[in-house]
Design an enzyme around this catalytic site. Structure first.
Site, PDB file in Angstrom:
ATOM      1  NE  ARG A   1      -1.915 -11.020   4.955  1.00 13.58           N
ATOM      2  CZ  ARG A   1      -0.991 -10.082   4.808  1.00 13.58           C
ATOM      3  NH1 ARG A   1       0.283 -10.390   4.690  1.00 13.58           N
ATOM      4  NH2 ARG A   1      -1.337  -8.810   4.747  1.00 13.58           N
TER       5      ARG A   1
ATOM      6  CB  THR B   1       7.450  -9.266   0.368  1.00 13.24           C
ATOM      7  OG1 THR B   1       6.759  -8.512   1.338  1.00 13.24           O
ATOM      8  CG2 THR B   1       6.690 -10.510   0.007  1.00 13.24           C
TER       9      THR B   1
ATOM     10  CB  THR C   1       5.915 -10.968   3.473  1.00 15.10           C
ATOM     11  OG1 THR C   1       6.559  -9.738   3.781  1.00 15.10           O
ATOM     12  CG2 THR C   1       4.549 -10.969   4.149  1.00 15.10           C
TER      13      THR C   1
ATOM     14  CB  SER D   1      -1.975  -9.557   1.522  1.00 16.48           C
ATOM     15  OG  SER D   1      -0.738  -9.691   0.875  1.00 16.48           O
ATOM     16  CB  SER D   2      -0.216  -5.700  -1.992  1.00 15.37           C
ATOM     17  OG  SER D   2      -0.923  -4.637  -1.409  1.00 15.37           O
TER      18      SER D   2
ATOM     19  N   GLY E   1       7.387  -5.795  -2.665  1.00 18.21           N
ATOM     20  CA  GLY E   1       7.190  -4.388  -3.010  1.00 18.21           C
ATOM     21  C   GLY E   1       6.026  -3.727  -2.298  1.00 18.21           C
ATOM     22  N   GLY E   2       5.474  -4.389  -1.269  1.00 21.25           N
ATOM     23  CA  GLY E   2       4.365  -3.759  -0.538  1.00 21.25           C
ATOM     24  C   GLY E   2       3.240  -3.416  -1.486  1.00 21.25           C
TER      25      GLY E   2
END
Ligand code: DON
Length: 585
Positions: free
Chosen positions: A114, A396, A414, A467-468, A488-489
């Site tokens: 990340r 993403t 992403t 983050s998701s 998909g956020g």
């Protein structure tokens, strides 16, 4: 090592000719390879599989496997190819998370690459003082589409770590196909032409971006045109020669730092030199006889997928039926509970303590399950103000790779928005992320995806934003059974959770599981988003229960692989054109 599927294959091949076993029986007790009772069919392979959102990248990954590379080599080659052919999400200027299963060590690794906040970033950097002396949120241009909106990229460090520790090929070998695509160009698809048109304004803003994605006469690329990215080819060549050092200290680092300095960006040579991946312990949960291995914080994905599955395990979903109002109701209630916890408890574990053990415990889930009414929607009370960001598309991307020896890579990475910040670093072709948008500006302001967060997710130098992203490897008897993940956020978590439920609770094949309509509720705002395809009668029942329903566009783009009975089954979500799964035979 996975056992070669000779016996299982031979048996299943005989099934259609067996007088005593019907297809229905076969699918329950002794799976046939092709089950004609289902409407959609996964791709089948025997020697490995690659599933990604872009067919060119998938073909490159399959070719690497054919050349004798393992899943790690293939995954890096796919990731680099996507940076060329799926420029809205594939990247080397962003970051993400990978779940990796190493067969020889029987070990699952959660690799966190990340992005981090630059050293000069601070919690107030996206606020300004208006004419009345009031502190207000900075403009959208500054917050999301400026040099300042980027965090320090992690993708190259992630690929480098993986390749050095578990790959069999060199950077030169895995980068070669992407270099060729960038240098010679590739044919623009309708999908790419369409997204370039939608994002025209963003791509036209910075000259370094405009010269790549918009033609010199100002017109857009059309399907059938060739898109050449010479500067990106240069960057990929630096990686081929120097690996991650080229990006974090060498020629690429110098160009990034210089262009950032020229344009008020924050990322410096010191930031790049300081970037490190984090190897984390995967979140581990169970559902029936399956183990869910997923991403821990700073991704919220694994924690809340496991939490929701734990809650739902307390109900007999299979009996209710996959597309029943009763099941949709319970899934929605589980989502609300999990997303409410997400807003309070998640952050970067290198900075704050996160009660992961409690959030993923069966006991806590049991208590939450008891609070759910079987007939009435619970109002998402005391909701902080927030709106699902209506403005950005879901860009993403996720891909899954498995090789014949059982090694497995599930990677979600992403730039955040489609084409990230829209900034290309001069002379590199590298599109920069705008992932600082995943930090919480203040606990009463939703993030770029409408998600609420706590003070634990405020911008701090070196911190990773929550983050998701939810790359997941479900194992059975300790071996990979299902690899999945999605863009998909905020909807990534619910999309991945429903895929796991469709396979484990509803016994659907991978194709039917992927194609089934999805639902999403993120607690705030109090809206149950429904994909097209859910029966109006079902929607009426849900509304009568008190759900505030809303028809939404499609959610996610799952790229999944299942390993079962000695065969690889894979499927690319049909919600995004151009995706492809290849099974090696
Ligand atoms: O890390 C996150 O949760 C977001 N940056 C993911 C962004 C995303 O999925 C964009 N749309 N698909």
């Amino acid at each position: 090592m996975l056992i070669k599927p000779v016996i299982a294959t031979a048996l299943s091949l005989l099934l259609p000719f067996s007088a005593s076993i019907t297809y229905a029986q076969a699918s329950k007790h002794q799976p046939a390879i092709v089950d004609y009772t289902t409407r959609n069919h996964p791709v089948i392979g025997r020697e490995g599989m690659v599933s990604s959102q872009n067919f060119i990248a998938t073909e490159i990954g399959a070719e690497i496997l054919k050349q004798g590379g393992n899943a790690i080599d293939s995954a890096v080659a796919v990731g680099l190819a996507l940076a060329v052919t799926l420029p809205r999400a594939g990247n080397i200027g962003g970051g993400g998370f990978m779940l990796v299963y190493i067969a020889d060590e029987n070990r699952t690794i959660a690799l966190d690459f990340r992005e981090t906040a630059p050293l000069l970033a601070d919690k107030d950097m996206f606020f300004e003082i208006d004419q009345n002396g009031k502190k207000v949120k900075a403009s959208r241009e500054d917050y999301h589409f400026s040099y300042r909106s980027s965090a320090v990229p992690g993708t190259v460090a992630g690929f480098d770590w993986l390749l050095k520790n578990y790959g069999t090929m060199s950077w030169k070998q895995v980068a070669a196909p992407a270099i060729k695509l960038a240098k010679d160009g590739f044919i623009v698809s309708d999908d790419l032409a369409s997204i370039l048109r939608t994002k025209h304004k963003t791509l036209a803003k910075h000259p370094s971006t405009r010269k790549i994605f918009i033609k010199p006469d100002g017109s857009g690329y059309q399907a059938g045109d060739t898109l050449v990215q010479k500067d990106l080819a240069w960057s990929l060549e630096q990686l081929a020669k120097g690996g991650a050092d080229a990006f974090y200290q060498g020629a690429i680092a110098k160009r990034i730092a210089a262009d950032m300095q020229k344009n008020n960006g924050l990322i410096s040579l010191a930031d790049l030199a300081k970037y490190r991946v984090a190897v984390r312990k995967p979140i581990s949960g169970t559902y029936g006889d399956a183990t869910i291995n997923a991403m821990p914080a700073p991704s919220s994905g694994g924690t809340h997928v496991v939490q929701m599955l734990n809650i739902l395990e307390n109900f007999d979903l299979e009996k209710m039926g996959q597309n029943s109002a009763a099941a949709y109701h319970l899934i929605t209630e589980a989502m609300k509970l999990a997303y409410a916890d997400r807003s309070k408890y998640l952050g970067d574990p290198d900075f704050v303590d996160i009660p992961t053990d409690i959030l993923t415990s069966k006991a806590y889930a049991k208590d939450l399950a008891k609070s759910i009414s079987l007939t009435n929607a619970t109002a998402a009370s005391e909701i902080a103000p927030g709106n699902l960001a209506p403005y950005e598309s879901d860009e993403t991307t996720h891909y899954s790779v498995m090789d014949k020896d059982g090694n497995a890579v599930a990677n979600t990475y992403t730039l955040m928005f489609s084409f990230g910040s829209g900034v290309v670093i001069e002379g590199t072709g590298i599109i920069m992320n705008n992932n600082l948008g995943n930090f919480t500006l203040s606990p009463d302001i939703p993030d770029a995806f409408g998600l609420m967060g706590s003070a634990d997710n405020l911008i701090r130098p070196g911190r990773r934003p929550v983050s998701s992203m939810t790359p997941t490897i479900v194992t059975k008897n300790g071996k990979p059974f299902l690899l999945t993940g999605s863009p998909g956020g905020s909807k990534i978590i619910s999309t991945v959770m429903q895929q796991i439920l469709n396979v484990l609770a509803f016994d659907m094949n991978l194709a039917d599981a992927t194609d089934a309509p999805r639902i999403h509720h993120q607690w705030s705002p109090d809206a149950l988003n429904l994909e097209p395809g859910i029966s109006p009668d079902t929607i009426k029942i849900l509304e009568a229960m008190g759900h505030n329903t809303k028809t939404s566009k499609t959610m996610g783009s799952l790229q999944s692989i299942m390993y079962k009975d000695g065969l690889f089954f894979g499927y690319s979500d049909t919600r995004r054109p151009g995706a492809k799964t290849i099974g090696l035979n």
